[in-house]
Design an enzyme around this catalytic site. Structure first.
Site, PDB file in Angstrom:
ATOM      1  N   LYS A 139     -63.788 -16.830   0.086  1.00 55.49           N
ATOM      2  CA  LYS A 139     -65.198 -16.454  -0.030  1.00 55.49           C
ATOM      3  C   LYS A 139     -65.881 -16.453   1.336  1.00 55.49           C
ATOM      4  CE  LYS A 139     -65.460 -19.848  -2.896  1.00 55.49           C
ATOM      5  NZ  LYS A 139     -65.825 -20.889  -3.885  1.00 55.49           N
TER       6      LYS A 139
ATOM      7  N   THR B 176     -78.703 -21.591  -4.778  1.00 54.55           N
ATOM      8  CA  THR B 176     -77.285 -21.210  -4.848  1.00 54.55           C
ATOM      9  C   THR B 176     -76.429 -22.383  -5.325  1.00 54.55           C
ATOM     10  OG1 THR B 176     -77.076 -21.788  -2.525  1.00 54.55           O
ATOM     11  CG2 THR B 176     -77.429 -19.453  -3.022  1.00 54.55           C
TER      12      THR B 176
ATOM     13  N   GLY C  22     -74.025 -24.235  -7.481  1.00 60.12           N
ATOM     14  CA  GLY C  22     -73.037 -23.867  -8.497  1.00 60.12           C
ATOM     15  C   GLY C  22     -72.490 -22.452  -8.373  1.00 60.12           C
ATOM     16  N   THR C  23     -72.699 -21.806  -7.232  1.00 62.50           N
ATOM     17  CA  THR C  23     -72.211 -20.417  -7.108  1.00 62.50           C
ATOM     18  C   THR C  23     -70.676 -20.354  -7.142  1.00 62.50           C
ATOM     19  OG1 THR C  23     -72.450 -20.657  -4.711  1.00 62.50           O
ATOM     20  CG2 THR C  23     -74.178 -19.441  -5.856  1.00 62.50           C
ATOM     21  N   GLY C  24     -70.042 -21.306  -6.475  1.00 69.60           N
ATOM     22  CA  GLY C  24     -68.567 -21.313  -6.453  1.00 69.60           C
ATOM     23  C   GLY C  24     -67.999 -21.583  -7.837  1.00 69.60           C
ATOM     24  N   CYS C  25     -68.638 -22.511  -8.576  1.00 70.34           N
ATOM     25  CA  CYS C  25     -68.194 -22.846  -9.946  1.00 70.34           C
ATOM     26  C   CYS C  25     -68.325 -21.602 -10.834  1.00 70.34           C
ATOM     27  CB  CYS C  25     -69.043 -23.967 -10.534  1.00 70.34           C
ATOM     28  SG  CYS C  25     -69.112 -25.451  -9.527  1.00 70.34           S
TER      29      CYS C  25
HETATM   30  N1  LIG Z   1     -76.829 -15.828  -0.676  1.00 72.45           N
HETATM   31  C1  LIG Z   1     -75.872 -15.169  -1.302  1.00 72.45           C
HETATM   32  N2  LIG Z   1     -76.060 -13.917  -1.748  1.00 72.45           N
HETATM   33  C2  LIG Z   1     -75.096 -13.234  -2.396  1.00 72.45           C
HETATM   34  N3  LIG Z   1     -73.864 -13.749  -2.630  1.00 72.45           N
HETATM   35  C3  LIG Z   1     -73.601 -14.989  -2.191  1.00 72.45           C
HETATM   36  C4  LIG Z   1     -74.562 -15.773  -1.492  1.00 72.45           C
HETATM   37  N4  LIG Z   1     -74.009 -16.986  -1.197  1.00 72.45           N
HETATM   38  C5  LIG Z   1     -72.765 -16.948  -1.681  1.00 72.45           C
HETATM   39  N5  LIG Z   1     -72.494 -15.759  -2.260  1.00 72.45           N
HETATM   40  C6  LIG Z   1     -71.291 -15.375  -2.953  1.00 72.45           C
HETATM   41  O1  LIG Z   1     -71.180 -16.255  -4.050  1.00 72.45           O
HETATM   42  C7  LIG Z   1     -69.832 -16.578  -4.306  1.00 72.45           C
HETATM   43  C8  LIG Z   1     -69.657 -18.098  -4.203  1.00 72.45           C
HETATM   44  O2  LIG Z   1     -69.478 -18.381  -2.844  1.00 72.45           O
HETATM   45  P1  LIG Z   1     -69.863 -19.654  -2.023  1.00 72.45           P
HETATM   46  O3  LIG Z   1     -69.314 -19.374  -0.670  1.00 72.45           O
HETATM   47  O4  LIG Z   1     -71.301 -19.961  -2.201  1.00 72.45           O
HETATM   48  O5  LIG Z   1     -69.001 -20.703  -2.769  1.00 72.45           O
HETATM   49  P2  LIG Z   1     -68.985 -22.189  -2.571  1.00 72.45           P
HETATM   50  O6  LIG Z   1     -69.517 -22.589  -1.245  1.00 72.45           O
HETATM   51  O7  LIG Z   1     -67.633 -22.659  -2.963  1.00 72.45           O
HETATM   52  O8  LIG Z   1     -69.995 -22.579  -3.690  1.00 72.45           O
HETATM   53  P3  LIG Z   1     -70.284 -24.026  -4.179  1.00 72.45           P
HETATM   54  O9  LIG Z   1     -70.891 -24.669  -2.983  1.00 72.45           O
HETATM   55  O10 LIG Z   1     -71.229 -23.798  -5.324  1.00 72.45           O
HETATM   56  O11 LIG Z   1     -68.972 -24.645  -4.592  1.00 72.45           O
HETATM   57  C9  LIG Z   1     -69.026 -15.778  -3.282  1.00 72.45           C
HETATM   58  O12 LIG Z   1     -68.654 -14.547  -3.858  1.00 72.45           O
HETATM   59  C10 LIG Z   1     -70.007 -15.589  -2.159  1.00 72.45           C
HETATM   60  O13 LIG Z   1     -69.681 -14.465  -1.353  1.00 72.45           O
HETATM   61  C1  LIG Z   2     -69.518 -31.557 -10.726  1.00 75.17           C
HETATM   62  C2  LIG Z   2     -69.657 -30.632  -9.580  1.00 75.17           C
HETATM   63  N1  LIG Z   2     -68.697 -29.707  -9.344  1.00 75.17           N
HETATM   64  C3  LIG Z   2     -68.828 -28.842  -8.318  1.00 75.17           C
HETATM   65  C4  LIG Z   2     -69.918 -28.882  -7.473  1.00 75.17           C
HETATM   66  C5  LIG Z   2     -70.037 -27.930  -6.309  1.00 75.17           C
HETATM   67  O1  LIG Z   2     -71.172 -27.126  -6.373  1.00 75.17           O
HETATM   68  P1  LIG Z   2     -72.218 -27.020  -5.161  1.00 75.17           P
HETATM   69  O2  LIG Z   2     -71.399 -26.827  -3.913  1.00 75.17           O
HETATM   70  O3  LIG Z   2     -73.061 -25.843  -5.497  1.00 75.17           O
HETATM   71  O4  LIG Z   2     -72.988 -28.330  -5.088  1.00 75.17           O
HETATM   72  C6  LIG Z   2     -70.893 -29.862  -7.745  1.00 75.17           C
HETATM   73  N2  LIG Z   2     -71.992 -29.992  -6.979  1.00 75.17           N
HETATM   74  N3  LIG Z   2     -70.739 -30.715  -8.782  1.00 75.17           N
END
Ligand SMILES: Nc1ncnc2c1ncn2[C@@H]1O[C@H](COP(=O)(O)OP(=O)(O)OP(=O)(O)O)[C@@H](O)[C@H]1O
Ligand SMILES: Cc1ncc(COP(=O)(O)O)c(N)n1
Length: 268
Positions: free
Chosen positions: A173, A204, A206-209
């Site tokens: 990502k 943002t 929970g975006t990765g989840c």
């Molecule tokens: N501001 C944004 N606008 C549009 N897309 C985004 C933005 N931030 C992240 N993304 C996209 O959202 C998805 C999740 O990516 P992100 O890099 O935020 O994951 P992450 O850091 O693992 O998330 P989390 O911190 O929730 O675990 C990816 O497809 C990323 O490209």
């Molecule tokens: C239980 C749990 N699982 C995953 C994340 C990561 O999400 P984020 O990076 O958005 O805090 C979180 N904060 N909490």
């Protein structure tokens, strides 16, 4: 009915973890099941405390699901400790589910560790090779491949390093780069850019989840890996675009927008 199982931590604030995963499954019309690995006392601002679940109960939850129910795809999120990683890897190996999506969650947006440092080697050696796809963000990929990722060329080289580590496919990502959030999908042979446009919002959480659960839901529905990744990227973009301004920190993504749109279309 297609089904998906999430193996992850609970977020009391409802924006990430198990709660985000189940909302994502529901929005895709997929029946969701859950195995809770840890309970976090969390809101949009911070993670206050974490209680890991006993390994035996984690194993029992996985067995209870697989011994009775059909599982079309599995998504794995927060695992917290080395012994939880090993328990999940060993128990899943017994059932060999069809599709495993591994989001190698390490640190929350607020900076709280969600995977102990001494669990990283178990994650790499025991769980990553079992997964059909892993979905690291850039900081996670840097730790797992032990290389710096500063641009799109480095992203390609990291994907190749993942292959050498025995990973079948990767969605790396790009959200953490300063450019548009373009993600790189590598199926072990070919690279595909899954492009996005940056939404300027602080919401943002929970975006990765959400993204990894959307991939699992689309795999459960019978889509190929590439199509599942592309559909999931479109889903997360809408979920961020319509993210909810709840709480004082990073608000959650919106799973209801797609549902409302679908309900509206059905009523026309
Ligand atoms: N501001 C944004 N606008 C549009 N897309 C985004 C933005 N931030 C992240 N993304 C996209 O959202 C998805 C999740 O990516 P992100 O890099 O935020 O994951 P992450 O850091 O693992 O998330 P989390 O911190 O929730 O675990 C990816 O497809 C990323 O490209
Ligand atoms: C239980 C749990 N699982 C995953 C994340 C990561 O999400 P984020 O990076 O958005 O805090 C979180 N904060 N909490």
């Amino acid at each position: 009915m297609k089904t998906a199982l999430t193996i992850a931590g609970s977020d009391s604030g409802g924006g990430a973890g198990i709660q985000a995963d189940l909302k994502t499954f529901a929005a895709h019309g997929v029946y969701g099941m859950s195995v809770i690995t840890a309970i976090t006392a969390q809101n949009t601002v911070e993670v206050r405390s974490v209680q890991n679940i006993d390994e035996q109960i984690i194993q029992d939850q996985i067995e209870a699901v697989f011994d009775d129910l059909k599982v079309d795809a599995v998504k794995i999120g927060m695992l917290s400790s080395p012994s939880i990683v090993t328990t999940v890897a060993e128990t899943l190996a017994k059932y060999q589910p069809n599709h495993i999506v591994l989001d190698p969650v390490m640190v929350s947006k607020g900076g709280h560790r969600l995977l102990a440092e001494d669990a990283i080697s178990a994650l790499k050696e025991e769980l990553m090779p079992l997964a059909d796809i892993i979905t690291p963000n850039i900081p996670e990929a840097e730790i797992l491949t032990e290389q710096k990722i500063l641009n799109e060329l480095d992203m390609k080289s990291a994907c190749i390093s993942f292959k050498k580590l025995g990973v079948k496919s990767v969605l790396l990502k790009g959200g953490h780069l300063s450019t548009d959030p373009n993600d790189l999908f590598y199926d072990g042979e070919n690279f595909y850019w899954v492009k996005g446009k940056r939404v300027h919002t602080k919401n943002t959480h929970g975006t990765g989840c959400t993204l990894s659960s959307a991939i699992a839901a689309n795999l459960a529905k019978g889509n190929t890996l590439l199509t599942s990744v592309q559909l999931a990227k479109a889903y997360i973009e809408v979920a961020i675009e319509h993210s909810l301004d709840l709480g004082n920190g990073h608000g959650p993504t919106n799973h209801f927008y797609e549902l409302y749109k679908r309900a509206h279309l059905m009523n026309q």
